[in-house]
Structure formats: structure tokens, C-alpha cells
Design a protein around this motif. Sequence first.
Motif, short mmCIF file in Angstrom:
data_model
loop_
_atom_site.label_atom_id
_atom_site.label_comp_id
_atom_site.label_asym_id
_atom_site.label_seq_id
_atom_site.Cartn_x
_atom_site.Cartn_y
_atom_site.Cartn_z
N TYR A 89 1.19 -1.08 -0.15
CA TYR A 89 0.30 -0.01 0.94
C TYR A 89 0.67 1.74 -0.51
CZ TYR A 89 -4.05 -3.22 1.51
OH TYR A 89 -4.29 -4.63 1.57
N GLY A 90 2.14 1.33 -0.83
CA GLY A 90 2.81 2.16 -0.67
C GLY A 90 3.44 2.90 0.73
N THR A 91 3.45 2.10 1.53
CA THR A 91 3.87 2.31 2.46
C THR A 91 5.89 2.41 2.36
OG1 THR A 91 4.31 0.11 3.61
CG2 THR A 91 2.45 1.89 4.21
N SER A 92 6.78 2.84 3.46
CA SER A 92 8.12 2.83 3.17
C SER A 92 8.64 1.90 4.03
CB SER A 92 8.72 4.23 3.84
OG SER A 92 8.27 4.39 4.92
N ARG A 93 9.59 1.05 3.43
CA ARG A 93 9.99 0.05 4.50
C ARG A 93 11.68 0.47 4.69
NH1 ARG A 93 6.52 -4.28 3.48
NH2 ARG A 93 8.44 -5.61 4.26
N ARG A 94 12.29 -0.24 5.83
CA ARG A 94 13.10 -0.18 6.30
C ARG A 94 13.42 -1.68 6.00
NH1 ARG A 94 11.97 2.04 11.92
NH2 ARG A 94 10.61 0.02 12.60
N VAL A 95 13.16 -2.77 5.55
CA VAL A 95 14.43 -3.40 5.11
C VAL A 95 14.40 -4.01 3.53
CG1 VAL A 95 13.95 -4.74 7.26
CG2 VAL A 95 11.91 -5.20 5.84
N PRO A 96 15.35 -4.28 3.61
CA PRO A 96 15.04 -4.08 1.25
C PRO A 96 14.40 -5.24 1.46
CG PRO A 96 17.05 -5.43 2.87
CD PRO A 96 16.55 -4.74 3.79
N GLY A 97 14.04 -6.53 2.47
CA GLY A 97 12.94 -7.67 1.33
C GLY A 97 12.05 -7.77 2.43
N LEU A 98 11.28 -9.02 2.78
CA LEU A 98 9.86 -9.53 4.17
C LEU A 98 11.39 -8.84 4.96
CD1 LEU A 98 9.25 -12.62 3.01
CD2 LEU A 98 8.20 -10.86 2.48
N ARG A 99 10.02 -8.84 5.91
CA ARG A 99 10.05 -8.20 7.07
C ARG A 99 9.70 -9.44 8.74
NH1 ARG A 99 5.88 -3.38 6.25
NH2 ARG A 99 7.51 -1.82 6.55
N ARG A 100 10.21 -9.62 9.02
CA ARG A 100 10.31 -10.79 10.00
C ARG A 100 8.61 -11.43 10.28
NH1 ARG A 100 14.71 -9.69 14.82
NH2 ARG A 100 16.68 -9.68 13.61
N GLU A 101 7.96 -10.19 10.68
CA GLU A 101 6.51 -10.66 10.76
C GLU A 101 5.90 -11.42 9.76
OE1 GLU A 101 7.00 -6.18 11.09
OE2 GLU A 101 8.25 -8.28 11.28
N GLU A 102 6.04 -10.18 8.49
CA GLU A 102 5.60 -11.50 6.81
C GLU A 102 5.95 -12.49 6.99
OE1 GLU A 102 5.27 -6.91 4.66
OE2 GLU A 102 7.33 -7.82 5.10
N LEU A 103 7.24 -12.88 7.01
CA LEU A 103 7.75 -14.08 6.81
C LEU A 103 7.26 -15.03 8.05
CD1 LEU A 103 9.76 -16.45 5.36
CD2 LEU A 103 11.26 -15.59 6.87
N ALA A 104 7.23 -14.84 8.69
CA ALA A 104 6.61 -15.57 10.24
C ALA A 104 4.85 -16.36 9.71
CB ALA A 104 7.03 -14.68 11.82
N GLN A 105 4.13 -15.22 9.30
CA GLN A 105 2.88 -15.31 9.10
C GLN A 105 2.77 -16.52 7.93
OE1 GLN A 105 0.85 -11.81 8.09
NE2 GLN A 105 -1.46 -13.03 8.08
N LEU A 106 2.91 -16.20 7.12
CA LEU A 106 3.46 -17.00 5.31
C LEU A 106 3.96 -18.23 6.52
CD1 LEU A 106 4.38 -14.03 3.35
CD2 LEU A 106 2.59 -15.01 3.20
N ALA A 107 5.19 -18.39 6.81
CA ALA A 107 5.43 -19.63 7.01
C ALA A 107 3.87 -20.84 8.18
CB ALA A 107 6.31 -19.67 7.73
N GLY A 108 3.26 -19.47 8.46
CA GLY A 108 3.16 -20.08 9.86
C GLY A 108 2.93 -20.54 11.26
#
Length: 315
Positions: free
Chosen positions: A25-44
Motif C-alpha cells: 500500500y505504498g508504505t515506506s519500508r526499512r528492510v530490503p526484503g520481507l519483514r520478520r513478521e511477514e515471513l513468520a505469518q506466511l510460514a505459519g
Amino acid sequence: MESLGAFLKNRRDRITPAEIGLRTYGTSRRVPGLRREELAQLAGVSAGYYTRLEQGLAESASEQVLDALARVLRLDEVESAHLHNLARQSGRSGLSEPPAETPHDRDRALLAALDQATPAVLLGRRGDILDWNRAGHALLGEGLAFDAPQDPDRRPSVPRAFFLDPLARDFYRNWSELAEIHVGYLRLTAGRYPTDARLAALLGEIMMGSDTFAGLWAAGDVRDCTTAAMHIQHPTAGALSVTYQVWLQPDSPDHRLEFYTPNDPGSADALRTLIPQTAESPGSGSTGSAGVSPEATSSRSPLEPCSRAAQAQGE
């Protein structure tokens, strides 16, 4: 050596949200890839558990969790195996001195049977040459004594010579391509044997002596090493091209039999000029002057001894 957390972070940084269908949604990101919480959610898994895993604070990770992380991070088969290796070894600490590697009699018998028919070498887990046949000796180390691999203290080290000997870039005409394979396979090996003191010392030595190696290692790529083309400028036979193929033995998983076959008729002719000469002086590895190609450009192969000063000039 590499930790499970460092590998996970390296791979997490490589995956963008767009690649896996996440909306930012166009928000700025401080990491080049996935955030930890994003990877955790996708991995269950919970974000807290994944954070502990990446920070080396979790005791273990199940096969199911590792498979889920590998799926989200889009790891290939070799990278997934490396992930599982790192997870299995994550609880271990300290280095130990392993015993000297000993070639299996079956491998030696095969090398002896091939002799001058096809160049072949037997490599240990750290890339030391444990044995070779006459043709393999002629191709990769004609200036060395043929019996050098029999003594653990004299065994030629392929990775050390490849990255620290200044002649290596002339000997291997596709040096850059092979360098990536070397580093990727050494990383895979380091994941299998994280407490091997000799392997750690070898990696440290090459890291300090080669900026190229250090840069490739920092990139974090993992590769197996089963087959590839080697384009060689041989000091005696001149330009030739071979393909190496690796044969693995189930009961000797650390050892790799590499066979080299010519890629074209000219390379086959060049190999034939080398192979008969080795039988004339098996002790010293000297090949004399017969069959020398006018294209030969250097006086020795990079596996032959060179001074520390010469090695330091390799970069």
C-alpha cells in the motif's frame, strides 16, 4: 562458518513482498526484503518464535517449520538442504580437529584401473586431493610429485590454490564462473560440518587472502558441485576444455570422484599429448618437452607450490 539466523536473514532480504503477492500500500519500508513478521505469518509460525529462531535463541526447529520457511523463501533443493543442515547443527558449539581423511580402497582401485584413460581425482570434504590417476595428475598438477596426495601434510588443496595462487586465473579461463561454484559448495560443506576446525581454518585463510572470495562468501549463495565445464590454459598442452562430473559413494559421502572428459576434438588431442608423458617419470611428475603446445603460457599449474609472497599478489 555460518549460522542458521544469518542464512535466514540473507534469504529474507532477497524476497520482496511483490514477489510473493504481499501488498504494501505504498508504505515506506526499512528492510530490503520481507519483514520478520511477514515471513513468520506466511510460514505459519508466530513472529516471536521466528525472531528467536533468527537470533539463535530458539532451541530447535521442526522439519515442518523449516520446509515452510524454505517454501516462502523460495529456496531450491540445495539451499533447502543447507537450511536443514544449519538447523541440525545450531545447538553445537566449538571446533574440533577431525582425523586425516583416508581414501577408500575401492576408489583407489577405480583410479588405478582408469590410469591414463580418463583424468580423475579423488577429493576430500575440504577440497584436498586425496588421490589421482596419471591422467588427472597430468591435467591438474603435473609439476607435483605423483605421490603428494598420499601424505596428509603435502596434499594439494584445490580451493587454496584456486583463490590464492596468482596463476589460477590464467590456468582457468572461466575462473569467475568456477569461483562462484567453489564458494557455493564450500558454504554447503561448512553447513554440513560446522565444527570442522581444519575447514574453518581454510575458509579463514582464503577469506583473508582473497577479496573476491570474501565478496562471494558475503553474498551467501549455496551451490552443489556435480558437473560444470572447465576451460583451461594448460602450461604444457595449451588451451583445452573439459567437463567434470562427480561420482559420490554412499558409504564415503565426504569423498568425491571427479572425472574430466574433453568437450571437443581439439581438447581430446591436447589431453592425449599429456597422458603418455606421465608414465615416463611417475615420481616427480615431470613431463619433458614432447607434445608441448605453442599456446602454453605458464611454467606451472596453480596446484604447484608457490611462495606466500606470490600468493599475496593473487588479488
